[in-house]
Scaffold this motif. Structure first.
Motif, PDB file in Angstrom:
ATOM      1  N   THR A  91     -10.877   3.212   4.511  1.00 56.52           N
ATOM      2  CA  THR A  91      -9.695   3.019   5.352  1.00 56.52           C
ATOM      3  C   THR A  91     -10.055   3.161   6.820  1.00 56.52           C
ATOM      4  N   GLY A  92     -10.845   4.164   7.144  1.00 61.37           N
ATOM      5  CA  GLY A  92     -11.255   4.363   8.538  1.00 61.37           C
ATOM      6  C   GLY A  92     -12.069   3.209   9.074  1.00 61.37           C
ATOM      7  N   LYS A  93     -12.980   2.704   8.268  1.00 62.34           N
ATOM      8  CA  LYS A  93     -13.817   1.594   8.716  1.00 62.34           C
ATOM      9  C   LYS A  93     -12.998   0.328   8.941  1.00 62.34           C
ATOM     10  N   LEU A  94     -12.041   0.073   8.050  1.00 55.24           N
ATOM     11  CA  LEU A  94     -11.192  -1.104   8.228  1.00 55.24           C
ATOM     12  C   LEU A  94     -10.300  -0.947   9.452  1.00 55.24           C
ATOM     13  N   CYS A  95      -9.798   0.249   9.669  1.00 55.76           N
ATOM     14  CA  CYS A  95      -8.994   0.482  10.873  1.00 55.76           C
ATOM     15  C   CYS A  95      -9.830   0.338  12.141  1.00 55.76           C
ATOM     16  N   ASP A  96     -11.102   0.707  12.079  1.00 54.37           N
ATOM     17  CA  ASP A  96     -11.988   0.492  13.234  1.00 54.37           C
ATOM     18  C   ASP A  96     -12.033  -0.985  13.602  1.00 54.37           C
ATOM     19  N   LEU A  97     -12.167  -1.839  12.592  1.00 55.18           N
ATOM     20  CA  LEU A  97     -12.210  -3.282  12.846  1.00 55.18           C
ATOM     21  C   LEU A  97     -10.884  -3.774  13.396  1.00 55.18           C
ATOM     22  N   ALA A  98      -9.776  -3.257  12.857  1.00 54.45           N
ATOM     23  CA  ALA A  98      -8.466  -3.657  13.368  1.00 54.45           C
ATOM     24  C   ALA A  98      -8.282  -3.195  14.809  1.00 54.45           C
ATOM     25  N   ASP A  99      -8.754  -2.007  15.126  1.00 55.48           N
ATOM     26  CA  ASP A  99      -8.662  -1.533  16.504  1.00 55.48           C
ATOM     27  C   ASP A  99      -9.460  -2.438  17.446  1.00 55.48           C
ATOM     28  N   ARG A 100     -10.602  -2.914  16.955  1.00 61.17           N
ATOM     29  CA  ARG A 100     -11.485  -3.719  17.800  1.00 61.17           C
ATOM     30  C   ARG A 100     -10.919  -5.113  18.062  1.00 61.17           C
ATOM     31  N   HIS A 101     -10.268  -5.686  17.048  1.00 64.29           N
ATOM     32  CA  HIS A 101      -9.918  -7.111  17.147  1.00 64.29           C
ATOM     33  C   HIS A 101      -8.422  -7.409  17.198  1.00 64.29           C
ATOM     34  N   CYS A 102      -7.580  -6.551  16.665  1.00 65.94           N
ATOM     35  CA  CYS A 102      -6.160  -6.944  16.558  1.00 65.94           C
ATOM     36  C   CYS A 102      -5.207  -5.802  16.883  1.00 65.94           C
ATOM     37  N   ASP A 103      -5.580  -4.983  17.866  1.00 64.57           N
ATOM     38  CA  ASP A 103      -4.690  -3.915  18.336  1.00 64.57           C
ATOM     39  C   ASP A 103      -4.244  -3.005  17.199  1.00 64.57           C
ATOM     40  N   GLY A 104      -5.126  -2.805  16.216  1.00 60.57           N
ATOM     41  CA  GLY A 104      -4.837  -1.887  15.127  1.00 60.57           C
ATOM     42  C   GLY A 104      -3.857  -2.392  14.097  1.00 60.57           C
ATOM     43  N   ARG A 105      -3.573  -3.677  14.122  1.00 61.69           N
ATOM     44  CA  ARG A 105      -2.529  -4.220  13.240  1.00 61.69           C
ATOM     45  C   ARG A 105      -3.062  -4.371  11.817  1.00 61.69           C
ATOM     46  N   VAL A 106      -2.592  -3.483  10.940  1.00 65.82           N
ATOM     47  CA  VAL A 106      -3.004  -3.437   9.532  1.00 65.82           C
ATOM     48  C   VAL A 106      -1.755  -3.369   8.662  1.00 65.82           C
ATOM     49  N   VAL A 107      -1.721  -4.198   7.626  1.00 72.36           N
ATOM     50  CA  VAL A 107      -0.697  -4.085   6.582  1.00 72.36           C
ATOM     51  C   VAL A 107      -1.422  -3.978   5.253  1.00 72.36           C
ATOM     52  N   SER A 108      -1.150  -2.905   4.537  1.00 70.91           N
ATOM     53  CA  SER A 108      -1.791  -2.639   3.250  1.00 70.91           C
ATOM     54  C   SER A 108      -0.745  -2.656   2.154  1.00 70.91           C
ATOM     55  N   THR A 109      -1.121  -3.163   0.978  1.00 64.71           N
ATOM     56  CA  THR A 109      -0.185  -3.204  -0.143  1.00 64.71           C
ATOM     57  C   THR A 109      -0.836  -2.661  -1.403  1.00 64.71           C
ATOM     58  N   LEU A 110      -0.072  -1.968  -2.201  1.00 66.99           N
ATOM     59  CA  LEU A 110      -0.589  -1.348  -3.423  1.00 66.99           C
ATOM     60  C   LEU A 110      -0.922  -2.402  -4.463  1.00 66.99           C
ATOM     61  N   GLU A 111      -2.122  -2.275  -5.013  1.00 62.76           N
ATOM     62  CA  GLU A 111      -2.520  -3.106  -6.153  1.00 62.76           C
ATOM     63  C   GLU A 111      -2.692  -2.188  -7.364  1.00 62.76           C
ATOM     64  N   GLY A 112      -3.930  -1.976  -7.828  1.00 64.67           N
ATOM     65  CA  GLY A 112      -4.144  -1.211  -9.043  1.00 64.67           C
ATOM     66  C   GLY A 112      -4.333   0.280  -8.814  1.00 64.67           C
ATOM     67  N   GLY A 113      -4.707   0.962  -9.903  1.00 59.39           N
ATOM     68  CA  GLY A 113      -4.877   2.411  -9.916  1.00 59.39           C
ATOM     69  C   GLY A 113      -4.084   2.968 -11.079  1.00 59.39           C
ATOM     70  N   TYR A 114      -4.785   3.441 -12.143  1.00 57.02           N
ATOM     71  CA  TYR A 114      -4.105   3.704 -13.414  1.00 57.02           C
ATOM     72  C   TYR A 114      -4.301   5.116 -13.942  1.00 57.02           C
ATOM     73  N   ASP A 115      -5.084   5.935 -13.287  1.00 53.50           N
ATOM     74  CA  ASP A 115      -5.057   7.373 -13.521  1.00 53.50           C
ATOM     75  C   ASP A 115      -4.085   7.934 -12.492  1.00 53.50           C
ATOM     76  N   LEU A 116      -3.002   8.537 -12.938  1.00 50.67           N
ATOM     77  CA  LEU A 116      -1.915   8.872 -12.020  1.00 50.67           C
ATOM     78  C   LEU A 116      -2.331   9.887 -10.965  1.00 50.67           C
ATOM     79  N   GLN A 117      -3.106  10.875 -11.348  1.00 48.05           N
ATOM     80  CA  GLN A 117      -3.539  11.882 -10.376  1.00 48.05           C
ATOM     81  C   GLN A 117      -4.483  11.276  -9.348  1.00 48.05           C
TER      82      GLN A 117
END
Length: 311
Positions: free
Chosen positions: A267-293
């Motif tokens: 997440t930090g690395k992707l935000c670094d790229l967003a900070d560099r190129h698009c004023d930090g503009r990030v939209v994330s959406t939930l996909e998988g993950g099946y162990d609830l904890q």
């Protein structure tokens, strides 16, 4: 500015058969984690019903009609070996589309710094005319097209770190030169796509297959070598994330060995790229993950990383 989280109770009404991995409890686990005091500063927004016009940017009308007609008045209907619909599935799916499109609108308008869409069913397996892998509509691809066609952006990057290849997103954007779709995923594994040679018509697809038992250190090296430089060179005006947390060591559907700290790092690395190129503009959406904890802890770390940049 702040980080927004989009969700809606309708996402609890998409009910799958007993024992199904993509269950109501997934969204309940994420919502419980994000109700902790550490997340009090989140801008919590109701995901609106999506506009079919946005869906039609990626799926034909006949497909939309087929999905709507399949939704039963009671019980459950199986669309493929993994994908079911119940009476609440249509509205739940529209909330996923509406949530991510609203998040794109809010981020591009400067209302919030970034956003996370906590909706289900997920979307990255839905192909142009095929529901697959628990998914009905290609939410993240639809959001990319909205950013391009409605908001007039020229370059949108999508990074998908779900353990399963985002075959649907790849299919929906295969010909779209204004996007860069990057996917890391276990191979071999469902759905069997995502070889490195699959590059898209315009070279706009970048797949990073990972062998079973790949741990966090190997993942970090691979991202530093392959995906992060590609996104950096693309210079996106908006970064979208398909945030699947099933690469976690505890997940029952795959065999990668990531830990919560690996999702935090990524997440930090992707935000670094967003900070560099698009004023930090990030939209994330939930996909998988099946162990609830593991899902709850990993999603919380991901959102915490967004909040650290959004504040």
């Amino acid at each position: 500015m702040v980080t927004a989280v989009y969700s809606h109770p309708d996402c609890l009404l998409h009910v799958t058969p007993p024992g199904h991995a993509e269950q109501v409890a997934r969204i309940e686990a994420v919502e419980t984690a994000l109700a902790a005091p550490d997340f009090a500063a989140l801008d919590r927004r109701a995901a609106p019903l999506g506009d079919v016009a946005d869906i039609l940017r990626c799926h034909p009308q006949r497909y939309v009609d087929r999905i709507r007609a399949a939704v039963p008045e009671e019980g459950s209907v199986q669309l493929d070996p993994d994908t079911h619909v119940s009476p609440g599935s249509w509205n739940a799916a529209l909330r996923g589309v509406g949530g991510i499109c609203a998040a794109v609108d809010a981020v591009l308008a400067g209302e919030v710094s970034n956003a996370f869409v906590a909706c289900r069913p997920p979307g990255h397996h839905a192909e142009v005319e095929s529901p697959m892998g628990f998914c009905l509509f290609g939410n993240v691809a639809i959001a990319a097209r909205r950013a391009l066609d409605h908001h007039g952006l020229s370059r949108v990057a999508i990074v998908d770190f779900d353990v399963h290849h985002g075959n649907g997103t790849q299919d929906l954007l295969w010909n779209e030169s204004r996007t860069l779709f990057c996917s890391s995923h276990q191979m071999p594994l469902y759905p069997g796509t995502g070889a490195a040679k699959e590059r898209g018509v315009c070279g706009n697809v970048l797949n990073l297959p990972l062998a079973p038992e790949t741990g966090g250190a190997e993942m970090r090296e691979a991202y530093e070598r392959v995906i992060l430089p590609a996104v950096d060179a693309f210079q996106p005006e908006l970064l979208l994330i398909s945030a699947g947390f099933d690469a976690h060591l505890a997940d029952p559907l795959a065999q990668l060995e990531w830990q919560v700290a690996d999702f935090e790092w990524l997440t930090g690395k992707l935000c670094d790229l967003a900070d560099r190129h698009c004023d930090g503009r990030v939209v994330s959406t939930l996909e998988g993950g099946y162990d609830l904890q593991a899902l709850a802890a990993s999603a919380a770390a991901h959102v915490q990383g967004l909040m650290e940049r959004g504040g």
